[in-house]
Design a protein around this motif. Structure first.
Motif, short mmCIF file in Angstrom:
data_model
loop_
_atom_site.label_atom_id
_atom_site.label_comp_id
_atom_site.label_asym_id
_atom_site.label_seq_id
_atom_site.Cartn_x
_atom_site.Cartn_y
_atom_site.Cartn_z
N GLY A 96 -17.89 37.61 -9.71
CA GLY A 96 -18.78 36.62 -8.37
C GLY A 96 -17.64 35.45 -9.01
N VAL A 97 -17.55 35.30 -10.37
CA VAL A 97 -17.19 34.20 -10.51
C VAL A 97 -15.49 33.84 -9.86
N VAL A 98 -14.76 34.84 -10.22
CA VAL A 98 -13.65 35.40 -10.07
C VAL A 98 -12.71 35.11 -8.39
N ALA A 99 -13.89 35.71 -8.80
CA ALA A 99 -13.58 36.05 -6.64
C ALA A 99 -13.93 34.13 -6.58
N ALA A 100 -14.62 34.14 -6.43
CA ALA A 100 -14.89 32.28 -6.18
C ALA A 100 -13.87 31.34 -5.98
N THR A 101 -13.46 31.36 -7.26
CA THR A 101 -12.50 30.45 -8.33
C THR A 101 -11.13 30.66 -7.95
N GLY A 102 -10.90 32.15 -7.86
CA GLY A 102 -9.65 32.88 -7.55
C GLY A 102 -8.37 32.61 -9.39
N GLU A 103 -9.91 32.39 -10.61
CA GLU A 103 -8.64 31.89 -11.50
C GLU A 103 -8.85 33.59 -12.33
N PRO A 104 -8.12 33.55 -13.23
CA PRO A 104 -8.93 34.65 -14.19
C PRO A 104 -9.16 34.08 -15.49
N LEU A 105 -10.29 34.97 -16.20
CA LEU A 105 -10.96 34.94 -16.80
C LEU A 105 -10.67 35.65 -18.01
N ILE A 106 -11.02 34.67 -19.17
CA ILE A 106 -11.16 35.71 -20.92
C ILE A 106 -12.56 34.87 -21.26
N ILE A 107 -13.13 36.76 -20.80
CA ILE A 107 -14.56 35.94 -21.93
C ILE A 107 -15.18 37.38 -22.95
N PRO A 108 -14.98 36.02 -24.57
CA PRO A 108 -15.44 36.28 -25.88
C PRO A 108 -16.54 37.23 -25.78
N ASP A 109 -17.91 36.90 -25.12
CA ASP A 109 -18.71 37.34 -25.15
C ASP A 109 -19.70 37.08 -24.06
N TYR A 110 -20.33 38.99 -23.52
CA TYR A 110 -20.20 38.95 -22.29
C TYR A 110 -21.69 38.02 -22.47
N SER A 111 -22.54 38.63 -23.56
CA SER A 111 -24.20 38.70 -23.10
C SER A 111 -23.91 36.91 -23.53
N GLN A 112 -23.41 35.76 -24.35
CA GLN A 112 -23.41 34.21 -24.46
C GLN A 112 -23.01 34.29 -23.63
N TRP A 113 -22.08 34.05 -22.65
CA TRP A 113 -21.36 33.40 -21.10
C TRP A 113 -22.97 33.31 -20.86
N GLN A 114 -22.52 32.06 -19.65
CA GLN A 114 -23.55 31.40 -19.26
C GLN A 114 -23.63 32.06 -18.21
N LYS A 115 -22.70 32.23 -17.40
CA LYS A 115 -22.17 33.13 -16.26
C LYS A 115 -22.84 34.06 -15.72
N SER A 116 -23.19 35.03 -17.30
CA SER A 116 -23.58 37.01 -17.40
C SER A 116 -24.35 36.19 -16.11
N SER A 117 -24.13 38.07 -15.69
CA SER A 117 -24.91 38.83 -14.46
C SER A 117 -26.10 39.09 -15.01
N ASP A 118 -27.39 39.28 -14.75
CA ASP A 118 -29.21 39.73 -15.27
C ASP A 118 -28.63 41.36 -14.51
N LYS A 119 -27.16 41.81 -14.05
CA LYS A 119 -27.26 43.20 -13.28
C LYS A 119 -26.73 43.47 -14.47
N PHE A 120 -25.84 43.33 -16.23
CA PHE A 120 -25.38 43.84 -16.93
C PHE A 120 -25.45 43.45 -18.32
N THR A 121 -27.39 43.07 -18.63
CA THR A 121 -27.81 43.15 -19.57
C THR A 121 -27.98 43.61 -20.67
N SER A 122 -28.25 44.79 -20.45
CA SER A 122 -28.42 46.71 -21.17
C SER A 122 -27.09 46.91 -22.04
N THR A 123 -26.13 46.34 -21.10
CA THR A 123 -24.69 47.50 -21.04
C THR A 123 -24.34 46.60 -23.48
#
Length: 176
Positions: free
Chosen positions: A43-70
């Motif tokens: 959703g962030v990449v779609a909105a901004t059009g910019e690539p992302l490198i996320i070192p730890d998804y569980s600690q990322w502020q914009k993570s989605s609740d749909k992926f918390t158990s992964t």
């Protein structure tokens, strides 16, 4: 660029949301998951059009609740651009014990994303052509029935049945 899993999302700019269409080697099948622009990596990449490198998804502020158990840890996401518009998002993901993604990984994924955008757009065009050919075949069939009908009473039931099929309608009525 090595990854343990990945995904592909298609953008719907009118609804401002992304839908997962490919879920590759993930802990569960995410195909069909829909997220608004701005939520999660896709959703962030779609909105901004910019690539992302996320070192730890569980600690990322914009993570989605749909992926918390992964088991997703590091995420690399890139936009699929077609004629200046983001038409999709591609992810590569790594597990917790893998090294983080680098800018070189990001550049490589962006090159791949540019090619994937063309493939995605061609697939959309092919799907549209197939739908149009089916519609034309159905209209030809209706026209053929009209030409072959000897009376109006022969034509109307056949016409209604074919029109119902063509429009994928539950019911169809004809008033004279």
């Amino acid at each position: 660029m090595q990854g343990q899993s990945g995904g592909l999302y298609v953008c719907d700019p009118d609804k401002r949301q992304v839908r997962c269409v490919v879920s590759y080697l993930t802990d569960r099948d995410y195909v069909g998951i829909v997220m608004p622009y701005g939520e999660g990596a896709a959703g962030v990449v779609a909105a901004t059009g910019e690539p992302l490198i996320i070192p730890d998804y569980s600690q990322w502020q914009k993570s989605s609740d749909k992926f918390t158990s992964t088991d997703i840890h590091a995420v690399l996401s890139a936009p699929l651009r077609w004629q200046g518009q983001v038409n999709g998002v591609i992810h590569v993901m790594r597990d917790r014990d893998a090294p983080p993604f680098t800018l070189a990984d990001q550049e490589l994924l962006l090159l791949y994303a540019n090619q994937a955008a063309v493939v995605l757009e061609n697939a959309k065009l092919l799907d549209a052509i197939r739908r149009r050919v089916l519609q034309l075949d159905q209209l030809t069939d209706i026209s053929r029935s009209a030409v072959l009908a000897e009376t109006t009473n022969d034509l109307i039931p056949s016409f209604i049945k074919k029109l119902k099929t063509m429009l994928a309608a539950d019911r169809c009525a004809f008033y004279q």
